[in-house]
Design an enzyme around this catalytic site. Structure first.
Site, mmCIF file in Angstrom:
data_model
loop_
_atom_site.group_PDB
_atom_site.id
_atom_site.type_symbol
_atom_site.label_atom_id
_atom_site.label_comp_id
_atom_site.label_asym_id
_atom_site.label_seq_id
_atom_site.Cartn_x
_atom_site.Cartn_y
_atom_site.Cartn_z
ATOM 1 N N ASN A 1 -26.689 -38.348 18.432
ATOM 2 C CA ASN A 1 -25.312 -38.815 18.629
ATOM 3 C C ASN A 1 -24.383 -37.806 17.953
ATOM 4 O OD1 ASN A 1 -22.874 -40.156 18.730
ATOM 5 N ND2 ASN A 1 -23.424 -41.721 17.220
ATOM 6 N N LYS B 1 -21.236 -37.741 18.003
ATOM 7 C CA LYS B 1 -19.967 -38.368 17.592
ATOM 8 C C LYS B 1 -18.784 -37.493 18.050
ATOM 9 C CE LYS B 1 -22.385 -40.272 13.657
ATOM 10 N NZ LYS B 1 -22.266 -41.216 12.554
ATOM 11 N N HIS C 1 -22.022 -49.067 18.870
ATOM 12 C CA HIS C 1 -22.232 -48.293 17.636
ATOM 13 C C HIS C 1 -21.346 -48.879 16.542
ATOM 14 C CE1 HIS C 1 -22.220 -45.010 14.767
ATOM 15 N NE2 HIS C 1 -23.343 -44.599 15.337
ATOM 16 N N GLU D 1 -19.513 -47.605 14.402
ATOM 17 C CA GLU D 1 -18.169 -47.004 14.301
ATOM 18 C C GLU D 1 -17.238 -47.615 15.353
ATOM 19 O OE1 GLU D 1 -19.505 -42.935 14.358
ATOM 20 O OE2 GLU D 1 -20.425 -43.281 12.401
ATOM 21 N N GLU E 1 -29.465 -49.803 13.226
ATOM 22 C CA GLU E 1 -28.774 -48.865 12.346
ATOM 23 C C GLU E 1 -28.037 -49.631 11.244
ATOM 24 O OE1 GLU E 1 -27.901 -44.954 14.496
ATOM 25 O OE2 GLU E 1 -26.262 -46.299 14.971
#
Ligand code: PEP
Length: 255
Positions: free
Chosen positions: A9, A11, A94, A96, A164
């Site tokens: 990932n 990001k 995710h 975030e 996660e």
């Protein structure tokens, strides 16, 4: 037998030119590694360029997010119809997105549904925050996130789940392999109850959170853990390649 899975990932890192350079750095070596499904998830703007570069390789592509409608007046959003021409996977939920962009379990559920309807394979991310971990709520949180995330969805083995723990993402403080394996087994049991045992056995469940080439073995040596979702370390060609290499070695030996 579940095929081990390593996804990177990236990001909000790399311009389109930097992304192409990074892929060029890892392409040859990564492409040669067998027995592991390898996927990179660059920013949206790099998907077109990288889909061409990776066309005849064994490296798959994923997006980092998408909207739950397929088209219309949703300025700035990206639809599954746009993504499916370019990639096979999409990271959804995710932490975030959940915390910085207020994505609820309900929104994540709509995205998972729309992705599957449009032939994209979701990498559904779940995980508890530090205070939830410290107060013994990990199982309650991941159970709620899986149950809500898969609500109303027919059993499908192409789905990938990434466990996660939020406190382990980007902090350098990874969970222990034992801890991650126990939670992943718990998640598999939740999926078995929700869907069925057979599908639950076929779904890949990954660990994510400060994975590097130095600690990947600790995770993938557990049979419950099918691979990793790698953030920071996936931006370094040598690191990412050696994470995939270690996974191929260790999971290959376990066969
Ligand atoms: C992630 O972004 O999904 C992640 C696990 O990040 P990191 O590996 O940097 O902790």
């Amino acid at each position: 037998m579940r095929i081990p899975f390593i996804a990177g990932n990236w990001k909000m890192n790399t311009t389109a030119a930097e992304a192409e350079r990074l892929v060029l750095e890892m392409l040859e070596q990564l492409d040669r590694i067998e027995g592991v499904e390898k996927v990179i998830c660059p920013p949206f703007v790099s998907l077109v360029g990288l889909s061409m570069m990776l066309q005849s390789s064994s490296i798959g592509l994923g997006a980092q997010n998408m909207y739950f409608e397929t088209k219309g007046a949703y300025t700035g959003e990206v639809s599954p119809l746009m993504l499916r021409e370019l990639c096979d996977f999409v990271i959804l939920g995710h932490s975030e997105r959940r915390w910085y962009f207020a994505e609820t379990d309900e929104v994540v559920n709509k995205k998972v549904k729309t992705a599957l309807t449009n032939r994209l394979k979701p990498i559904l991310c779940i995980g508890e925050r530090l205070e939830e971990n410290e107060t013994g709520k990990t199982e309650e949180v991941v159970s709620r996130q899986v149950t809500a995330g898969l609500n109303g969805i027919e059993p499908v083995s192409g789905l990938v789940i990434a466990y996660e723990p939020v406190w382990a993402i980007g902090t350098g403080k990874a969970a222990s392999g034992k801890q991650a394996a126990a939670t992943i087994q718990f998640i598999r049991d939740v999926v078995a109850k929700l869907w069925n045992k057979n599908i639950a056995q076929n779904i890949r469940i990954l660990y994510g959170g400060s994975v590097t080439s130095a600690n990947i073995a600790e995770f993938i040596s557990h049979p419950e853990i099918d691979g990793a979702l790698v953030g920071g370390a996936s931006l370094n060609a040598e690191e990412f390649t050696s994470i995939v290499e270690r996974t191929a070695e260790i999971k290959g030996r376990a066969k």
